[in-house]
Design an enzyme around this catalytic site. Structure first.
Site, PDB file in Angstrom:
ATOM      1  N   GLU A  62       2.204 -10.074  -4.336  1.00  0.00           N
ATOM      2  CA  GLU A  62       0.835 -10.597  -4.308  1.00  0.00           C
ATOM      3  C   GLU A  62       0.709 -11.973  -4.947  1.00  0.00           C
ATOM      4  OE1 GLU A  62       1.568  -7.514  -5.650  1.00  0.00           O
ATOM      5  OE2 GLU A  62       0.353  -7.149  -7.446  1.00  0.00           O
ATOM      6  N   ASN A  63       1.720 -12.392  -5.705  1.00  0.00           N
ATOM      7  CA  ASN A  63       1.652 -13.745  -6.247  1.00  0.00           C
ATOM      8  C   ASN A  63       2.128 -14.793  -5.236  1.00  0.00           C
ATOM      9  OD1 ASN A  63       4.141 -12.365  -6.860  1.00  0.00           O
ATOM     10  ND2 ASN A  63       4.757 -14.107  -8.093  1.00  0.00           N
TER      11      ASN A  63
END
Lengths: 222, 220
Positions: A62-63
């Site tokens: 998700e980063n």
């Protein structure tokens, strides 16, 4: 508290419980070929070790990365290249980077096929608790848990079936604060693999490990 | 050239920061953390700040040092609690800092909305949880959503890999994270870069943040 709605009639029984590696391998087996997959922080990350490279599964972090590689060895560490657990990883050919709003749009927009998350509790309705114990002195921290819970097409939970003191983590209704409602599809544990039947709000035991289906029904109070 | 100004002194690049300002701070863990700008923010002496960032600082440097210096009234973040976030933990437990926990995707999208001129948006994230309490809810095509408001900064502090004289930016790997979103969402965006390149040296197809969003650049 009412009894757990549990259906064990079709369960396949196996003699041994799943250890951590076997559990990760069991989760990996249910990840479809060529799926876009997000593996949560902690134990879910180990599922990656059991994915066949030929299956073409693409990992999302998700980063801001798709096609994420394995953990970096010491000589490969790049502080600009980390996963959601802030562990250095490597960049295989075909990877891509994007910013945080795009990363979560990808998730919220239903583009990811599977995410695998840890949990404190899962209810028969598929409600998930994995972000907060609700203890008065706990500092709340949610990260991407709520976005992941409602974003992927299928949400897999990976956890031990019982707490250290033997309390079931599959429950009639949550006692911990919810992360998402009706979002869990499948629960993989050391003692059994379960599907959530959302229509019937029922937990369906698919496979029992190291215990009979009847034993598990007894322990879960179903 | 555009209006982007270039500075060697990060404190000079933060001229105008005032008490009570809201400051968006990029980075996910240390990747993409604008370390020099956060240190400069401490030097400005500005206090009573609201900090918007994914985390609430580690150890005693960067954001943690800002917190320790008692310059922060409120933190808006997704994940304050980490192994070495003891400065934040102590202030929070002592009731000396306000915390708004926001799911990470809502945090990013609320800033994106601010930068894109969106008044508010309905998000499915957080429905039925403690973090949706008190927020307007709506069912659209059978699915439940929570109304989320934009987060706008007076300042955005961002780290990027390189800037050109137009203020166009490229990032490096997962250090990109919140940078491009925050750069759009603040009245004044200040970016620290590792390198500056000549006009024409940056591939226009590869620009991630166009210079219109970049007010000030701090060079290496």
């Amino acid at each position: 508290m009412s009894a757990l709605r549990l259906d064990v009639t079709g369960a396949v029984e196996h003699p041994e419980p799943l250890d951590r590696a076997a559990l990760a391998a069991r989760v990996a087996r249910d990840v479809p070929d060529h799926a876009y997959v997000n593996l949560g922080i902690g134990q879910p990350t180990t599922v990656a070790d059991h994915l066949d490279p030929r299956a073409g599964v693409v990992l999302h972090t998700e980063n801001g990365m798709l096609g994420m590689g394995r953990a970096a060895r010491e000589d490969e560490v790049d502080p600009d290249l980390i996963n959601a657990g802030k562990v250095p990883v490597v960049e295989p050919p075909g990877a891509s980077y994007f910013h945080h709003a795009d990363s979560f749009a990808m998730m919220r927009g239903g583009h990811l096929d599977v995410c695998v998350l840890g949990a404190f509790q899962v209810s028969a309705a598929g409600d998930l608790a994995n972000w907060h114990t609700g203890a008065p002195d706990a500092i709340p921290a949610v990260g991407g848990a709520m976005d992941l819970a409602i974003g992927a097409k299928q949400v897999f939970v990976m956890m031990s079936l019982l707490t250290k003191d033997g309390t079931p983590k599959i429950v009639p209704s949550l006692t911990y604060p919810a992360t998402g409602l009706g979002c869990v599809d499948r629960v993989f544990t050391d003692l059994g693999v379960f599907a959530i039947d959302h229509e019937r709000q029922t937990v369906v035991l698919l496979e029992a490990y190291g215990a009979s289906a009847a034993d598990l029904a007894e322990r879960l109070g179903g | 050239m555009g209006r982007t100004t270039f500075h060697t002194d990060p404190v000079e690049a933060l001229a105008g920061v005032a008490d009570g300002d809201t400051v968006l701070v990029g980075g996910f863990g240390m990747a993409g953390m604008p370390v020099r700008l956060v240190d400069a923010l401490i030097e400005t002496g500005a206090t009573d700040l609201t900090i918007v960032s994914n985390n609430a600082g580690n150890g005693e440097t960067g954001l943690a040092a800002l917190l320790k210096a008692r310059r922060v009234a409120k933190v808006i973040c997704s994940f304050p609690r980490q192994a070495d976030s003891y400065v934040f933990d102590g202030l929070y437990r002592a009731g000396e800092i306000e915390l708004e926990v926001v799911p990470q995707g809502n945090l990013a999208e609320r800033m994106r909305a601010a930068g894109a001129g969106i008044g508010a948006f309905y998000s499915p994230t957080g429905v039925g949880t403690l973090l949706a309490e008190g927020k307007e809810q709506r069912t659209i095509d059978g699915r439940d959503y929570v109304l989320e408001m934009p987060i706008r900064g007076d300042w955005a502090l961002v780290a990027a890999q390189a800037a050109d004289p137009m203020g166009n930016l490229v990032y490096r790997k997962t250090a990109r994270n919140f940078g491009p979103v925050m750069a759009t969402a603040a009245a004044t965006t200040v970016v620290e870069v590792r390198e500056t390149v000549e006009l024409g040296a940056m591939d226009p197809e590869a620009v991630v943040t166009p210079g219109i969003y970049v007010d000030r650049v701090v060079t290496a």
